[in-house]
Structure formats: structure tokens, C-alpha cells
Design an enzyme around this catalytic site. Structure first.
Site, short mmCIF file in Angstrom:
data_model
loop_
_atom_site.label_atom_id
_atom_site.label_comp_id
_atom_site.label_asym_id
_atom_site.label_seq_id
_atom_site.Cartn_x
_atom_site.Cartn_y
_atom_site.Cartn_z
N CYS A 171 0.10 4.81 7.10
CA CYS A 171 -0.57 4.65 8.40
C CYS A 171 0.38 3.92 9.35
CB CYS A 171 -1.86 3.88 8.23
SG CYS A 171 -2.95 4.57 6.95
N ARG A 225 -17.70 -3.41 18.10
CA ARG A 225 -16.98 -4.65 17.79
C ARG A 225 -15.59 -4.67 18.40
NH1 ARG A 225 -16.38 -4.98 12.08
NH2 ARG A 225 -18.45 -5.88 11.98
N CYS A 268 -19.34 1.22 8.70
CA CYS A 268 -18.57 0.57 9.76
C CYS A 268 -17.36 1.48 9.97
CB CYS A 268 -18.15 -0.83 9.30
SG CYS A 268 -17.03 -1.67 10.44
N CYS A 312 0.84 -1.20 0.00
CA CYS A 312 0.00 0.00 0.00
C CYS A 312 0.88 1.24 0.00
CB CYS A 312 -0.92 0.00 1.21
SG CYS A 312 -2.05 1.40 1.24
N CYS A 342 -16.36 -9.65 5.53
CA CYS A 342 -15.72 -8.38 5.21
C CYS A 342 -14.51 -8.63 4.31
CB CYS A 342 -15.26 -7.68 6.48
SG CYS A 342 -16.59 -7.51 7.69
N CYS A 354 -19.37 -6.65 3.59
CA CYS A 354 -18.68 -5.44 4.01
C CYS A 354 -17.38 -5.36 3.21
CB CYS A 354 -18.38 -5.52 5.51
SG CYS A 354 -17.46 -4.09 6.14
N CYS A 383 0.28 0.10 10.43
CA CYS A 383 -0.10 -0.91 9.44
C CYS A 383 1.09 -1.68 8.87
CB CYS A 383 -0.87 -0.24 8.30
SG CYS A 383 -1.56 -1.45 7.16
#
Length: 325
Positions: A55, A258, A186, A51, A95, A126, A58
């Protein structure tokens, strides 16, 4: 507490004696939910690593040196097989997560096919695909997507310490696009990234102020992944994490809260406190994108111990379009 509690009101919740906070959260929880039913979701990384974003938590950023191996977008067949296995284990929501800044058109077409196929299994769907451009949320909605996941991660004030390649407002813009297309949202964050209690209160206030608040609110505990900038952050006190779950439940009474990443580090008694504080959804299965998750058997044993049961979700099969003559 009025409809959208502000940061000061949520900060006051954090200051309550622990028993009073839990009692209040459990009271709110019982008003809106069966206290002994937990919604089960499974998360599959359909495209891993590489990616472009930075972040700080991550393992999938191309900018950090972690043990994650980059993998291209999975085939539809492989995704369907994973969804069938998840359904057999009791998951009601599936998801699909892809490590992108945002999906390219050709990728979105393939993901839409996966969404259709999973929806046809009778599961809630999702997706978490990064930032959406105009029209993309509508494409996903047309394919039968139920939820779009895009986390705010932390408070606006703390955000720039965590992510530099896209802004807080970029994230809010994607959530607005998802809502405008009729998707459920979400949206949650990660605790233990060096934020203060005031940041946690501000973060929950941002979520509660979304109109409407997210239907699903993942509260993650930072997983310390070697090679990421946040790997050396001190761990968050477990009771503070439970307080955060309780404050989320009170601030967003009708949302599913969650327990997400970091659950594999939580002993049974800590998870039990989180359920008592109003958590009523978990990720279920061996892996959560790239970090470990408790084995399904361990979850079953924990549920038995606590007298919890999986929430049964009725998802009507999508109407089949008749072939045009």
C-alpha cells in the site's frame, strides 16, 4: 437524494457553492446526530511494521524504507494498560491495528483474548487486521468485537495506482465476511493520493452502496511519510478535503464520519470546518498507528473553543459465561 446516491449525484454535491454544501451537510447531520457531540476513539498498533503488502501510503510495508521499527505482537497486558489509559482520557472506542496481510490462526487467538479484555473494560472494540479468511470474523465476533475496520482507500479506478498486492474485490470480500458475522463495519479512505474529484465521488458512492453503509467512515488526509511511494504527492487543497467530509455526511447520513490520519496537520479552523461539515468522530491520543496525532490536551482545548463535548457511549458489559460444572 435517494437511499444509495450514485457517483454522479455525489459529484454534483462537490460542485455546489461551499456555503450551500455546508448548510446541506449540517442540516443532514442535525437530523441524525447531536451536532455538538463527538465520538472519541483511540487506535493502538498492536503489531507494527514488516507487512508484506505494498500500500503506497503506508510506513509499515516491508517493501519501503521508512523510519518505522518492526515490533512483534504486543502482550495482552500491555494492550489492556493502553486501553485503560485511553478510557481514562475519555475514549469510548479502542481500536487495535496489526500490520499483516491477514491474521494467522495463532495470532487471531491472541487478538481475540485482547478483544475480550478490552470489552471487559466497558469500551467498544474495533480491530483492523487486514484481509480475513473464512471463519475469522466469526471468531472475532464471539470474542466480543464490535467493529471491524477495513478501508477501501480510494475509488476502484484509482486503486491500482496505490496497491498492487491485493485487489479492491479482496477488500470488499473482507467487509462482506465482517458483516456476515454480525460485526459493525468501519470503512473509509485516504484523500490526497493523487486522485481526482471524480475519484472521490466514486469512492463515496462505493461506501454508500455497501448494504448497509459502514457505521463508521474514517476520512483520512494523506500523511506524507518519507520512503513511501506517495511521499512526494502534492497536498490536497484543504477546502476540497472539507467538501469531501460534507459529501460523506450527506451520502451516509446515519454514519459516524471520522477525522482520522492527517489531523495533526490541520489547524483548528480547518478542523472546525470539518466538524461543521458533519465530522463527528476523531482518533484521540498521541499516535495513530505510526503517525503523530494531536495531543489530548490540544483536543480538549479545541473542544472547549468550539463548545464540543465527547459523546458518551453506553456499552453494556458482556454477559459472563458461568463456569461449567
Amino acid at each position: 437524494m435517494h437511499l444509495h446516491p450514485d457517483a454522479a449525484e455525489i459529484a454534483a454535491l462537490f460542485e455546489l457553492p461551499f456555503s450551500d454544501l455546508i448548510y446541506r451537510a449540517q442540516t443532514v447531520h442535525r437530523r441524525h446526530f447531536d451536532p455538538n457531540a463527538v465520538q472519541l476513539s483511540t487506535l493502538l498498533s498492536i503489531k507494527t511494521g514488516g507487512c508484506s503488502e505494498d500500500c503506497g501510503y503506508c510506513s509499515q510495508s516491508a517493501r519501503f524504507h521508512t523510519d518505522v521499527e518492526s515490533q512483534p505482537l504486543m502482550s495482552k497486558e500491555a494492550v489492556i494498560a493502553a486501553a485503560q489509559a485511553a478510557k481514562a482520557r475519555g475514549a469510548t472506542r479502542f481500536c487495535m491495528g496489526a500490520a499483516w496481510r491477514g491474521p494467522k490462526e495463532k495470532d487471531l487467538i491472541q487478538v481475540a483474548e485482547m478483544v475480550r479484555a478490552v470489552k471487559d473494560l466497558g469500551m467498544e472494540t474495533c480491530a483492523t487486521l487486514g484481509l480475513l479468511r473464512d471463519g475469522q470474523a466469526e471468531q472475532l465476533a464471539q470474542a466480543g468485537l464490535d467493529y471491524y475496520n477495513h478501508n477501501l482507500d480510494t475509488s476502484r479506478a484509482h486503486y491500482d495506482n496505490i496497491v498492487h498486492t491485493h485487489s479492491y474485490d479482496n477488500r470488499l470480500d473482507t467487509l462482506t465476511k465482517a458483516r456476515a458475522a454480525g460485526l459493525k463495519v468501519c470503512c473509509g479512505g485516504i484523500m490526497g493520493m493523487g486522485e481526482s474529484r471524480a475519484d472521490r465521488a466514486q469512492f463515496l458512492a462505493e461506501l454508500a452502496a455497501l448494504d448497509p453503509p459502514p457505521e463508521s467512515v474514517p476520512i483520512n488526509l494523506l500523511v506524507h511519510i518519507p520512503g513511501t511511494p506517495l511521499s512526494e504527492k502534492p497536498g490536497l487543497d484543504p477546502i476540497e478535503f472539507v467538501r469531501t467530509v460534507a459529501a460523506a455526511r450527506i451520502a451516509m447520513p446515519a454514519s459516524f464520519v471520522r477525522l482520522s490520519a492527517g489531523r495533526s496537520q490541520m489547524p483548528d479552523h480547518l478542523q472546525a470546518l470539518c466538524f461543521l461539515a458533519g465530522a463527528n468522530s476523531i482518533f484521540y491520543g498521541e499516535k495513530l498507528l505510526t503517525t503523530p496525532n494531536p495531543e489530548s490536551d490540544a483536543d480538549r482545548k479545541l473542544f472547549e473553543k468550539l463548545g464540543l463535548r465527547p459523546l458518551v457511549v453506553e456499552t453494556p458489559a458482556p454477559a459472563r459465561k458461568t463456569a461449567e460444572a
